[in-house]
Design a protein around this motif. Structure first.
Motif, PDB file in Angstrom:
ATOM      1  N   ALA A 161       1.028  -1.306   0.174  1.00  0.00           N
ATOM      2  CA  ALA A 161      -0.068   0.334  -0.064  1.00  0.00           C
ATOM      3  C   ALA A 161       0.357   0.801   0.019  1.00  0.00           C
ATOM      4  O   ALA A 161       1.589   1.767   1.053  1.00  0.00           O
ATOM      5  N   THR A 162       0.479   1.854  -0.467  1.00  0.00           N
ATOM      6  CA  THR A 162       1.383   3.206  -1.404  1.00  0.00           C
ATOM      7  C   THR A 162       0.552   4.608  -0.744  1.00  0.00           C
ATOM      8  O   THR A 162      -0.970   4.500  -0.906  1.00  0.00           O
ATOM      9  N   ARG A 163       0.948   5.638  -1.507  1.00  0.00           N
ATOM     10  CA  ARG A 163      -0.079   6.537  -1.296  1.00  0.00           C
ATOM     11  C   ARG A 163      -1.255   6.678  -2.164  1.00  0.00           C
ATOM     12  O   ARG A 163      -1.415   6.335  -2.963  1.00  0.00           O
ATOM     13  N   ASP A 164      -2.671   6.970  -1.643  1.00  0.00           N
ATOM     14  CA  ASP A 164      -3.579   7.116  -2.322  1.00  0.00           C
ATOM     15  C   ASP A 164      -3.192   8.133  -3.009  1.00  0.00           C
ATOM     16  O   ASP A 164      -2.811   9.054  -3.919  1.00  0.00           O
ATOM     17  N   ILE A 165      -4.473   8.074  -4.064  1.00  0.00           N
ATOM     18  CA  ILE A 165      -4.356   8.810  -5.244  1.00  0.00           C
ATOM     19  C   ILE A 165      -5.511   9.536  -4.705  1.00  0.00           C
ATOM     20  O   ILE A 165      -7.326   9.395  -4.720  1.00  0.00           O
ATOM     21  N   LEU A 166      -5.941  11.277  -4.560  1.00  0.00           N
ATOM     22  CA  LEU A 166      -6.593  12.185  -4.714  1.00  0.00           C
ATOM     23  C   LEU A 166      -7.654  12.548  -5.424  1.00  0.00           C
ATOM     24  O   LEU A 166      -7.054  12.857  -7.057  1.00  0.00           O
ATOM     25  N   TYR A 167      -8.768  11.912  -5.416  1.00  0.00           N
ATOM     26  CA  TYR A 167      -9.810  12.649  -6.179  1.00  0.00           C
ATOM     27  C   TYR A 167     -11.004  13.708  -6.004  1.00  0.00           C
ATOM     28  O   TYR A 167     -11.866  13.457  -4.693  1.00  0.00           O
ATOM     29  N   ILE A 168     -10.990  14.557  -6.893  1.00  0.00           N
ATOM     30  CA  ILE A 168     -11.635  15.825  -6.585  1.00  0.00           C
ATOM     31  C   ILE A 168     -13.094  15.916  -7.723  1.00  0.00           C
ATOM     32  O   ILE A 168     -12.477  16.133  -8.940  1.00  0.00           O
ATOM     33  N   ASN A 205     -15.623  27.485 -12.213  1.00  0.00           N
ATOM     34  CA  ASN A 205     -16.193  28.726 -12.672  1.00  0.00           C
ATOM     35  C   ASN A 205     -17.067  28.363 -13.839  1.00  0.00           C
ATOM     36  O   ASN A 205     -18.031  28.653 -14.830  1.00  0.00           O
ATOM     37  N   GLY A 206     -18.388  27.605 -13.008  1.00  0.00           N
ATOM     38  CA  GLY A 206     -19.772  27.102 -13.449  1.00  0.00           C
ATOM     39  C   GLY A 206     -19.072  25.927 -14.266  1.00  0.00           C
ATOM     40  O   GLY A 206     -20.355  25.357 -15.082  1.00  0.00           O
ATOM     41  N   GLU A 207     -18.064  25.060 -14.447  1.00  0.00           N
ATOM     42  CA  GLU A 207     -18.019  24.360 -15.225  1.00  0.00           C
ATOM     43  C   GLU A 207     -17.660  23.283 -14.401  1.00  0.00           C
ATOM     44  O   GLU A 207     -16.474  23.140 -13.999  1.00  0.00           O
ATOM     45  N   MET A 208     -17.801  21.735 -14.425  1.00  0.00           N
ATOM     46  CA  MET A 208     -17.848  20.379 -14.055  1.00  0.00           C
ATOM     47  C   MET A 208     -16.634  20.110 -14.158  1.00  0.00           C
ATOM     48  O   MET A 208     -15.909  20.296 -15.487  1.00  0.00           O
ATOM     49  N   VAL A 209     -15.960  19.435 -13.550  1.00  0.00           N
ATOM     50  CA  VAL A 209     -14.304  18.735 -13.664  1.00  0.00           C
ATOM     51  C   VAL A 209     -13.968  18.202 -12.453  1.00  0.00           C
ATOM     52  O   VAL A 209     -14.883  18.181 -11.821  1.00  0.00           O
ATOM     53  N   HIS A 210     -13.157  17.125 -12.834  1.00  0.00           N
ATOM     54  CA  HIS A 210     -13.264  16.194 -12.268  1.00  0.00           C
ATOM     55  C   HIS A 210     -11.258  16.010 -12.541  1.00  0.00           C
ATOM     56  O   HIS A 210     -10.839  15.779 -13.488  1.00  0.00           O
ATOM     57  N   VAL A 211     -10.784  15.825 -10.800  1.00  0.00           N
ATOM     58  CA  VAL A 211      -9.284  16.659 -10.633  1.00  0.00           C
ATOM     59  C   VAL A 211      -8.787  14.901  -9.892  1.00  0.00           C
ATOM     60  O   VAL A 211      -9.323  14.723  -9.216  1.00  0.00           O
ATOM     61  N   PHE A 212      -7.747  14.479 -10.826  1.00  0.00           N
ATOM     62  CA  PHE A 212      -6.956  14.019  -9.801  1.00  0.00           C
ATOM     63  C   PHE A 212      -5.212  14.518  -9.139  1.00  0.00           C
ATOM     64  O   PHE A 212      -4.735  14.609 -10.017  1.00  0.00           O
ATOM     65  N   VAL A 213      -5.494  14.083  -7.815  1.00  0.00           N
ATOM     66  CA  VAL A 213      -3.708  14.712  -7.143  1.00  0.00           C
ATOM     67  C   VAL A 213      -3.105  12.951  -7.013  1.00  0.00           C
ATOM     68  O   VAL A 213      -2.958  12.881  -5.878  1.00  0.00           O
TER      69      VAL A 213
END
Length: 322
Positions: free
Chosen positions: A147-154, A159-167
């Motif tokens: 197990a290592t660092r998780d991937i952060l999902y947001i 600015n009014g537009e839907m986005v899916h972010v992975f850190v």
């Protein structure tokens, strides 16, 4: 005719999205659940409150400047890596001049033994979080799974537009590049699987995939992401033997990258379109002399305190709101 009016309008519509590996942003207290003794006053790094506050001040002065020359405003999103816990991000956001801006953050504690987490800092005037989650990154290994660092999902509204972010902060090359390739390829496949899950609910979603990937744009892991046909890597054009985001084994590498989905190339009103990408390698973030001149001005070189910012330069992309 005074064309400066149009230039100002264009600047107002351009927004910066950045990623920054903060190089061991730890507080000075002992955490029983983290191998953090080195980063305490009595540890090997002699990590004192004064040094901690000095680093916070340097980072807080840097983040608002990323992309500022082109937009006249601080970034709207900043993914960060190598933070120990949420409280250090809170301390960072409460440090001048970051304190002046309306920033908040998303963070989850990951299973990394050394306390190396990721987080997303976001400007509350421009981004609204709908939901977020840590995505476990389980690496196949001999014997027990690693197990290592998780991937952060947001999932949010920019600015009014839907986005899916992975850190991301993918597994390191510490034990060798080829020996650890499979770990970073596994991370890429984890993101791809999650995208497929997202696409069961959302049609043609906007993706932003950022992080310290510990691999360059041409590596198998990054190409695994690009080859699915959904992502464009603007960092590809920044590859150079004389420039990068991190100096690894005395060579420049572009391990820090931000990939975006192809739908950021449409120009429909109310959507964002790709404008530019760059490395934020200003001179104040560099060593000014000696054998490391021009390289990132690090906080530590080995266990020797150096008093700098980070061993990585930030990277960023800029999007124009149509």
């Amino acid at each position: 005719m005074d064309f400066s009016i149009f230039n100002r309008k264009s600047v107002q519509n351009v927004y910066t999205i950045a990623f920054y590996n903060l190089e061991n942003l730890f507080d000075t207290t002992v955490d029983q659940n983290t191998l953090d003794l080195d980063f305490t006053p009595n540890g090997s790094r002699k990590w004192t409150t004064r040094r901690y506050n000095r680093k916070l001040e340097k980072l807080a002065a840097t983040i608002p400047k990323i992309g500022f020359d082109a937009t006249g405003k601080p970034p709207v999103l900043v993914g960060v890596a190598e933070i120990e816990k949420g409280s250090v991000i809170q301390a960072l956001l409460e440090t001048e001049p970051l304190k002046e801006h309306h920033y908040d953050y998303v963070h989850y504690k990951s299973p990394d033994d050394r306390g190396m987490d990721t987080a997303l800092i976001y400007h509350r005037d421009h981004f609204k979080v709908i939901q977020s989650a840590p995505i476990p990154l389980i690496i196949p290994a001999k014997g027990d799974k690693e197990a290592t660092r998780d991937i952060l999902y947001i999932h949010g509204i920019l600015n009014g537009e839907m986005v899916h972010v992975f850190v991301n902060h993918w597994p390191s090359r510490r034990t060798g590049n080829h020996e650890t390739d499979y770990k970073r390829i596994a991370a890429a496949k984890t993101i791809i699987s999650y995208m497929e899950f997202i696409e069961e609910e959302f049609k043609d979603p906007n993706y932003i995939v950022m992080g310290d990937f510990n691999d360059g744009p041409g590596s198998d892991s990054i190409q695994t992401l690009v080859n699915i046909g959904k992502l464009y890597n603007p960092m590809e054009s920044l590859r150079s033997p004389s420039r990068g985001s991190v100096s690894y084994r005395r060579s420049w590498n572009l391990f820090d990258q931000i990939l975006i989905s192809h739908n950021f190339f449409n120009y429909k009103e109310g959507t964002h379109s790709f404008s530019s990408a760059d490395i934020f390698d200003k001179s104040f973030l560099m060593e000014s002399k000696g054998r490391y001149k021009g390289k990132p001005f690090r906080t530590y070189v080995g266990e020797k305190y150096n008093g700098g910012y980070s061993d990585h330069f930030p990277v960023y992309v800029q999007l124009e709101l149509n």
